[in-house]
Design a protein around this motif. Structure first.
Motif, short mmCIF file in Angstrom:
data_model
loop_
_atom_site.label_atom_id
_atom_site.label_comp_id
_atom_site.label_asym_id
_atom_site.label_seq_id
_atom_site.Cartn_x
_atom_site.Cartn_y
_atom_site.Cartn_z
N ASP A 31 -13.10 -6.78 -22.89
CA ASP A 31 -12.85 -5.88 -24.03
C ASP A 31 -11.39 -6.06 -24.47
OD1 ASP A 31 -11.36 -4.57 -22.17
OD2 ASP A 31 -12.65 -2.81 -22.03
N HIS A 59 -13.67 2.44 -25.27
CA HIS A 59 -13.35 1.36 -24.33
C HIS A 59 -14.40 1.32 -23.23
CE1 HIS A 59 -11.84 4.21 -21.37
NE2 HIS A 59 -11.36 4.86 -22.40
N HIS A 87 -16.53 -3.40 -29.63
CA HIS A 87 -15.13 -3.22 -29.25
C HIS A 87 -14.23 -3.50 -30.43
CE1 HIS A 87 -15.70 -2.79 -25.05
NE2 HIS A 87 -16.21 -3.99 -24.86
#
Lengths: 285, 272, 281
Positions: C179, A41, A202
């Motif tokens: 993200d 992350h 990601h």
């Protein structure tokens, strides 16, 4: 070709009272013809890790060897390393600056000190490789669509013919078709040219579909390093650190939990489809 | 490396200095700058050191954080110092080859360097303890009378606050583009001045493009949130003086008289 | 009448060459009709350049129709006098989190909207508190936006819109630069505001997974609305979506592949649970 990280650590702003350890004790080896995915992350250290690979950041501890040579050696030519280990940053189109696409792609090879003929050839090859439309070579890079800008920028790095190509989130901000096109192009190139690719991403789905090896970063260290099915078998742990395995992994595990003997190692849609169809083809629903 | 520049970046903390009205701080900063130029001796600078240390301690901003801002101007300091050291005429106390250093030169260089360091630290306390919005509110309110003669005070204040907000974003962006071009073999360090200037093109063009894109986005975002100029705007934190601001004004005045007194007294008794 | 009504909306712009001469006319929005009811959660899907962001800017009166009309809560956006009210009623959250935060402290940024509207000081303070709490960012109110994550920055931007007390929020690709964690944060806040506060949500995106929970989906291509319906109706047409440069959620794709292999799986599977239930009832 080999790139070796030997107990590498990196600390930001040493001595200011705001020290943050971005990498701690990372050891790994990257070899020939690999297709590696790095996941983690935001803030896990994956961008810091890849910026060490071409010497843009200097490790505060540990050593890095490229083809057996210590890249922190006094006589080592870091500029040359950067042409060997090409790096495509996130939103690479933000680095375009020349008056035409073709000139922009020439920037890298020209910095390598090649003669003009070779520079032109390299630029042409690189733009062809990323499937950039030939009739737009002379256009200003600022007049292109998002997807075309991205291709032009990737070509700018490819033109240096790097032995390792690092791409940091190459599909960020693109629509689904654009994402598939860019990843497909990278995968094709890997298959035909055979250079090593390091893909920072990601998206578990993308990584599962294309790479042979996954490195999972967490809090500056390597948490897992293995094939997609090995890594995704730790899906519960991945979830704890804010990542998730591909949806397919969950489905297969849940089916197995209900007593259906499907392959829990399947990570892509094709694999899952094969496995599920094989079982139900025999028994019916 | 660009991240090291801390000038203009707010440092959140709960201190007396943070809670002062920005107009007080603006006035204080102005008086402080004038005082720095009045101070012209060791005694004067001892006095200023006491004042500055007091402010630093009260501000609760770590000293290391302030000093980081100085790194960016080390070269400037050295150059200014050397100029003063060598080019001040006077009786030489030290000579080598064609150069000579006079007592006046040493004194001038020391004063110059101290003055600049104190100037940077002192003024950065202003921006470290005041949010850009407060700062511009303070400026806007202090300069309000100028709008009568057609100076667009609100617009200037708004521009300043936006500029301050985007300094860290654009420095980070500069860092990123620089790295991206270095990854393409760009060399920003070697060569003469002309080569170095040329090497900046691949950095500056993308930076300008990005700044314009951001400006465009921001203008849309402001419009979408009903921004319509300064007229009819209210404030979440309107400026209003408290008792502590009055006390602060008083202290600033006393300190200012203090430095004048120190300088006059020193001259009278012929102290350094 | 709905909160947002677009009738026969057309928007064109001039294409110019290097010298600024007009070389042609591009149609960004090609005669669109759109009606959104108060309290709905609708999604607009489309590839880059399909005209979906241009459409969004019309609902916020950042652009005005060249032909046709757009009304927001009964107010015609073509009338300049209505612009401030339209923007207050229909707030907008943009794609780039850095380029829409104006102030250097979270709470001061949230106050920017109400300050522009001339709301009295005490009420601004209340609104800022309420909005920051509604997006779960109250604890960070004195932070500098620069130190927040992408998802947190977008939540601050949403709070900034909420503080203007809108009836409708348009999200213009709010997750494109985030993200997966940040994406989930923003989408769940959007759903919460829709359910708990009754805010009408118009979500523009090209992430298929994000539209699954919407009441209605519009698919745009070349400035036209080419498909519309519930997510299930839309995602049961896998091939059609591919034609418009879009994909479908992973589970829908897998279900579709399995169906092609002859397994009797119903069309319009959206989630893992649904596929699981179809496979072992």
């Amino acid at each position: 070709m080999s790139l070796i990280f030997d107990h590498v650590s990196y600390t930001y702003s040493i001595g200011s009272g705001y020290e943050t350890k971005a990498l701690s004790d990372v050891s790994l080896k990257i070899g020939e013809r690999e297709f590696i995915g790095i996941i983690g992350h935001t803030g896990s250290g994956k961008s810091t890790l890849v910026q060490h690979m071409n010497g843009l950041l200097k490790a505060t501890e540990g050593k890095i060897y490229y083809n057996g040579e210590d890249i922190y050696d006094k006589d080592y030519d870091l500029k040359d390393l950067r042409t060997q280990v090409g790096m495509v940053f996130q939103y690479p189109e933000h680095q375009l600056f020349e008056t035409s696409v073709f000139e922009d792609v020439k920037f890298g090879p020209r910095n390598q000190g090649l003669d003009e003929q070779e520079v032109t050839l390299r630029a042409y090859e690189a733009l062809t490789k990323v499937k950039f439309p030939e009739d737009r070579f002379d256009q200003s890079p600022f007049d292109l669509s998002g997807g075309q800008k991205r291709r032009a920028a990737i070509a700018g790095v490819l033109a240096m013919k790097p032995a390792i190509l690092i791409l940091d989130e190459p599909t960020a901000g693109l629509d689904p078709k654009g994402r598939d096109e860019i990843l497909g192009m990278i995968s094709d190139m890997h298959n035909t040219v055979g250079n090593t690719i390091v893909l920072v991403s990601h998206s578990m789905e993308d990584v599962a579909e294309y790479v042979d090896r996954i490195i999972v970063m967490d809090e500056g260290s390597v948490l897992y390093d293995g094939t997609p099915s090995e890594v995704f078998s730790h899906y519960k742990k991945l979830e704890e650190i804010g990542l998730a395995a591909p949806e397919v992994t969950y489905l297969m595990h849940e089916l197995a939990d209900r007593g259906i003997p499907v392959d829990v190692n399947a990570t892509t849609i094709e694999e899952a489809c094969e496995s599920i169809a094989a079982y139900y083809g025999r028994t019916g629903i | 490396m660009m991240r090291e520049i801390t000038i203009g970046q707010y440092y959140p903390a709960k201190s007396v200095i943070h809670s002062l009205d920005p107009r007080v701080k603006l006035f204080g900063t102005l008086m402080y700058i004038i005082a720095l130029f009045i101070a012209n001796s060791v005694s004067g600078f001892v006095f200023m050191t006491i004042v500055l240390s007091g402010i630093i301690i009260m501000s609760k901003v770590p000293f290391g954080y302030m000093v980081k801002g100085l790194k960016a101007i080390v070269v400037l300091l050295v150059v200014a110092g050397l100029f003063n050291l060598f080019l001040t005429p006077g009786i030489p106390v030290f000579t080598f080859w064609k150069f000579s250093i006079s007592m006046a030169g040493i004194r001038g260089a020391a004063l110059m360097v101290f003055r600049m360091i104190y100037l940077i630290i002192g003024t950065s306390i202003m921006s470290l303890t005041t949010t850009p919005n407060q700062l511009t509110d303070g400026l806007e309110k202090s300069m309000r009378p100028l709008s009568a003669i057609g100076v667009p005070v609100h617009e200037i204040a708004m521009m300043m606050s936006i500029a301050l907000r985007f300094i860290p974003i654009l420095t980070e962006e500069t860092d990123k583009i620089m790295k991206a071009q270095m990854a393409r073999g760009a060399d920003f360090d070697s060569g003469g001045i002309i080569r170095k200037a040329k090497a900046l093109v691949p950095l500056l063009v993308p930076l300008f493009v990005s700044a314009f894109r951001r400006a465009n986005d921001l203008a849309l975002a402001m419009e979408a949130r009903c921004y319509n100029g300064g007229e009819g705007r209210t404030k979440m934190k309107p400026l209003s003086y408290e008792t502590r601001d009055g006390i602060a004004y008083l202290i600033i005045l006393i300190a200012f008289i203090g430095i004048i007194a120190v300088e006059i007294f020193r001259k009278k008794i012929g102290f350094i | 009448m709905g909160i947002v009504e677009a009738k026969n909306l057309l928007y064109e712009y001039f294409k110019r060459d290097d010298e600024g001469k007009v070389t042609g006319i591009e149609t960004a929005i090609d005669h669109i009709d759109l009606s959104v009811e108060q309290g709905q959660f609708i999604s607009i899907l489309g590839h880059n350049g399909s005209g979906k962001s241009t459409l969004a800017k019309h609902i916020n009166a950042l652009l005005v129709p060249a032909e046709g009309s757009v009304t927001v809560d009964g107010l015609d956006t073509s009338d300049t006098k209505n612009h401030l009210s339209v923007r207050q009623i229909a707030g907008m959250v943009f794609q780039n989190p850095d380029n829409q935060i104006i102030a250097s402290v979270v709470e001061e940024d949230v106050a920017f909207g109400p300050e522009n509207l001339g709301v009295p000081t005490e009420e601004i303070v209340e609104r800022v508190e309420r909005s920051l709490k509604s997006v779960g960012m109250w604890k960070k109110r004195t932070h500098s936006p620069g130190r927040l994550s992408g998802g947190q920055k977008q939540r601050v931007a949403i709070a900034g819109v909420m503080a203007m007390e809108p009836k409708c929020i348009i999200f213009d690709e709010p997750t494109a630069m985030l993200d997966p964690g940040g994406r989930a944060e923003v989408i769940s806040v959007a759903h919460e505001l829709n359910k708990k506060k009754g805010i009408t949500v118009i979500l523009i995106t090209h992430y298929m997974e994000e539209v699954v929970g919407s009441d209605r989906v519009f698919v745009m291509d070349h400035g036209k609305v080419v498909m519309q319906g519930t997510p299930r109706e839309i995602f049961s047409q896998v091939e059609e979506l591919k034609k418009y440069r879009l994909g479908v959620p992973q589970m829908t794709l897998l279900a579709d592949e399995l169906r092609k292999k002859g397994l009797p799986i119903p069309a319009g599977i959206l989630t893992r649970e649904e596929l699981l239930n179809a496979l072992c009832p």
